[in-house]
Design an enzyme around this catalytic site. Structure first.
Site, PDB file in Angstrom:
ATOM      1  N   PRO A  37       0.832  -1.207   0.000  1.00  0.00           N
ATOM      2  CA  PRO A  37       0.000   0.000   0.000  1.00  0.00           C
ATOM      3  C   PRO A  37       0.864   1.254   0.000  1.00  0.00           C
ATOM      4  CG  PRO A  37       0.038  -0.959   2.184  1.00  0.00           C
ATOM      5  CD  PRO A  37       0.749  -1.918   1.281  1.00  0.00           C
ATOM      6  N   CYS A  38       0.234   2.403  -0.139  1.00  0.00           N
ATOM      7  CA  CYS A  38       0.978   3.651  -0.269  1.00  0.00           C
ATOM      8  C   CYS A  38       1.808   3.946   0.976  1.00  0.00           C
ATOM      9  CB  CYS A  38       0.035   4.812  -0.574  1.00  0.00           C
ATOM     10  SG  CYS A  38      -0.896   5.382   0.852  1.00  0.00           S
TER      11      CYS A  38
END
Length: 278
Positions: free
Chosen positions: A175-176
């Site tokens: 994920p970011c």
């Protein structure tokens, strides 16, 4: 093994879309979706779009670009500006909503401009029930989730990806970078760069599934339980790598990396200082 019924369901969903813009992060799900979309619809009816932002790790951009080139997936990188939104930068628990509103708004506009029928994301059946404020933004922008609609799980997507020869089939979840910052601590380009530098240092040491959590001057490292035994042997190198990214103290979370740890905060988490004797 992926049930034939799910394979046919996904292919039918994609045919019904006609032409698609795929939100393409370079992760397992979006790479798989873009590859199958090209198989089903042909490259002339597919455009994979990667949002370029400080919150996306550079190695993910490289993966997105490399796979697109290798497998003939039409690809575009589009700058997103969620960092300009003070609601996003304040890092509330629904931070992802503001990020995805920016991303899906831009992709929806691009699809209209270029004549694509539908925007797709890579949400899958395992995402149901997770804390996903970004999914609200997807719904508001009429983004469809064909992997979820077809009932495909992460394990099935990995298995099918392996069949297709995709190098991402066993790639850890990524994920970011903003997901490494606890809610309430503002998201800044400087903090995101710190996280990326520290994580690149650990990747260079051979760690695969981990997170560097940003707590101001403190970095909290979550290493997958299967890799925790390597921490003692690489303690000095890990300490140098993370401190060189600008952190004053480095802690190891003895619970290890696990999905959803962002929502736990520090309460009840067992920590040891990496610089201390283990």
């Amino acid at each position: 093994m992926v049930p034939e019924s799910k394979r046919q369901h996904l292919q039918s969903l994609l045919r019904d879309c006609g032409s698609v813009v795929v939100g393409y992060s370079g992760g397992v799900d979006s790479v798989f979706l873009a590859r199958v979309a090209v198989q089903v619809l042909g490259p002339e009816r597919v455009l994979a779009v990667t949002g370029k932002s400080d919150s996306i790790a550079s190695w993910m951009e490289d993966t997105a670009r490399g796979v697109a080139e290798e497998f003939g997936i039409p690809w575009l990188e589009l700058e997103t500006r969620e960092m300009d939104d003070p609601r996003y930068a304040a890092n509330p628990s629904n931070r992802c909503y503001f990020c995805k509103s920016e991303l899906w708004g831009r992709l929806s506009a691009l699809a209209r401009e270029r004549g694509y029928n539908t925007v797709l994301d890579g949400a899958n059946a395992d995402d149901v029930g997770d804390h996903r404020p970004g999914a609200v933004a997807a719904t508001e922008n009429d983004v469809r989730s064909p992997l979820l609609e077809a009932g495909l799980t992460k394990a099935e997507i990995r298995a099918w990806s392996h069949e297709l020869g995709l190098p991402t089939w066993d790639q850890p979840a990524a994920p970011c970078l903003a997901s490494r910052i606890p809610y309430g601590l503002s998201v800044t380009p400087e903090r995101l760069k710190q996280i990326e530098r520290a994580e690149l240092g650990l990747r260079a040491l051979g760690f695969r599934d981990f997170r560097v959590r940003h707590h101001g001057s403190v970095a909290r490292l979550e290493v997958h339980p299967d890799e925790l035994h390597r921490v003692t042997a690489h303690r000095a190198e890990m300490l140098r790598a993370v401190r060189s990214a600008g952190f004053g103290r480095v802690l190891i979370d003895l619970q290890g990396y696990r999905r959803g740890a962002l929502n736990e905060g520090l309460a009840g988490v067992q920590l040891v200082q990496l610089g201390a004797a283990l």
